[in-house]
Design a protein around this motif. Structure first.
Motif: not given
Length: 496
Positions: A279-289
């Motif tokens: 979920p860490q990478s998934a969170y970073d992806a949501v934030k970047a989007a």
């Protein structure tokens, strides 16, 4: 202090602004000993349902000119259930600043341990300029432009937009509430409380303060140490921390809480945001989007989740571990292209109603904290702090320095410097701190207990903001014993 979000139920967290949790203006130094107060007005109580009595209490806008304009302060009281065993009044403050002590007291009585209900009149009040008091701080009708600013600017234009937004908000507060702003600091609130204590017939004050309420309690003890009976300061603010370091402390603490949430989600395949165990990478992806383009937030499609709303939307459920499940669901929804879950959390945080209106609690927060804490005025300080936090708190904490800009640009200087408090001569004062508190880091409770000449620290191990009445029997019993019998826990007591 938090922007603390206060609700009428202690099972939901008050609104300590996660970021920012905080007179006759007397200059930039600390307030000298106040002049003797006039006799308080009598209180005329009337029944108002649920076993409560209600009243209003008039206090001078300027305590040093008591014949002038006044604030009308709403009060609520639930009399002690066992009058023959009554000790006195228990005043409560839910935090904020901006929360309603009247609403908090009504919710609090449901969960309060029976010995406290038996032996104290439970008294809540809305502090001057806040909640139901009149007049109260009011700045703007629409907080959307301020909330929606990108807190981590990528270029000079975005940085300038942040500063311009903070300046516009501060100017609006001065335009609408300029006559009140020098008189809403905690130095004035504690003088109101002392008048209220006297009007209630209590020789000394018994007080239960949460989050920003700990600052109120500490300042009362510093001003009137001989009038203290018992103070519980739960989730403490450190009076020695200046505004920029206040934000830094919260940034690091919120980052740590977010990392705990993500680790917990990674270890649980049933977590809605499990994301294949990462979920860490998934969170970073949501934030970047969201940084790249605001996320649609159905239903209706008329609103979107931008970087600013994202910060508030993530912060709100981090106050309380019981809300982590909801945060996971909201993040999963965002990963699928729908920002409505996080936007709902953001709306709750800044008190936005479905009709698009806002209450005044967000403005009150800035009105009080901006004069209670010294904030460096130069925007470059917060820009540099954002850069520092990009390395040590990149997922969440680096977004917080921008929230201090309205305080940095405030039209009224602070009434105090960041000096320690000692409350010399006061009886034992109980400070309660949680090791995983994101809004008021545990180190602040440790520091306040050490500053107070009679401070006693009670520690709760675990996540979340505020410790009392959160299903921790050890904490609840210790607080109850202290308030009733003034029995303090042994040095080093820790509740797990």
């Amino acid at each position: 202090m938090d922007l603390v979000m206060v609700t009428s139920s202690p099972r939901r967290l008050c609104r300590v602004s996660p970021f920012l949790v905080f007179a006759l203006f007397l200059g930039c130094g600390d307030d000298p000993d106040p002049a003797p107060a006039p006799s308080p007005p009598a209180i005329s109580w009337e029944e108002c349902g649920g076993g409560f009595e209600c009243a209003t209490f008039s206090v001078p806008v300027n305590h040093d000119a008591p014949d002038g304009r006044t604030f009308s302060i709403p009060l609520v009281r639930r009399p002690a259930a066992v009058p023959s065993a009554r000790i006195g009044s228990l005043l409560v403050n839910p935090g904020g600043p901006g929360g309603s002590g009247v609403g908090w007291a009504r919710g609090l009585q449901i969960f309060l341990p029976q010995p406290l209900k038996d032996r104290f009149d439970l008294v809540g009040f809305d502090p001057r300029g806040q909640a139901g008091s009149t007049p109260r701080i009011d700045c703007v009708d629409d907080l959307g432009p301020l909330i929606g600013l990108d807190p981590t600017p990528d270029d000079a234009a975005e940085q300038q937009a942040l500063v311009a937004g903070a300046d516009a908000f501060a100017a609006a507060c001065e335009a609408r509430s300029g006559e009140l702003l020098p008189f809403v600091g905690t130095n004035h609130i504690v003088r109101d409380m002392d008048l209220l204590r006297e009007a209630l017939g209590d020789e000394k004050l018994t007080f239960l303060g949460f989050s920003y309420g700990t600052f109120v309690g500490a300042m009362y003890a510093e001003t009137y140490p001989e009038r203290v009976r018992a103070l519980v300061l739960d989730a403490a603010i450190d009076p020695t921390v200046p505004g920029d370091r206040y934000i830094e402390g919260q940034a690091v603490a919120f980052e740590a809480e977010l990392e705990k949430f993500l680790a917990d989600c990674a270890a649980d395949a049933k977590c809605a945001f499990h994301s294949g165990g990462d979920p860490q990478s998934a969170y970073d992806a949501v934030k970047a989007a969201i940084e790249a383009s605001p996320l649609p937030a159905p239903p209706g499609g008329e609103r979107a989740l931008g970087p600013g709303e994202f910060v508030y939307g993530v912060a709100r459920p981090l106050y309380d571990e019981s809300q982590w499940k909801g945060l996971a669901e909201a993040l999963a929804l965002a990963a699928a292209g729908d920002g409505s879950g996080l936007l709902a959390y953001a709306d709750d945080y800044v008190a936005r109603s479905e009709d698009g209106s806002y209450d005044d609690s967000f403005e009150v927060y800035y009105g009080v904290i901006s004069v209670d804490l010294p904030f460096p005025a130069d925007p470059a300080v917060y820009q540099a702090l954002t850069g520092e936090l990009q390395s040590k708190a990149p997922r969440f904490g680096a977004s917080l320095p921008a929230t201090a800009l309205p305080s940095a640009r405030w039209p009224v200087p602070p009434w105090r410097s960041n000096t320690p408090v000692s409350a010399a001569g006061a009886p034992p004062i109980l400070v309660v701190g949680g090791t995983g508190d994101p809004a008021t880091p545990y180190a602040w409770s440790v520091s306040l207990a050490e500053q107070l000449s009679s401070g006693v620290l009670l520690t709760r191990e675990g996540p979340g903001h505020i410790s009392f009445l959160r299903d921790h029997t050890c904490i609840d019993q210790a607080v109850t014993d202290y308030l009733v019998d003034r029995k303090v826990p042994a040095k080093g007591t820790t509740c797990k």
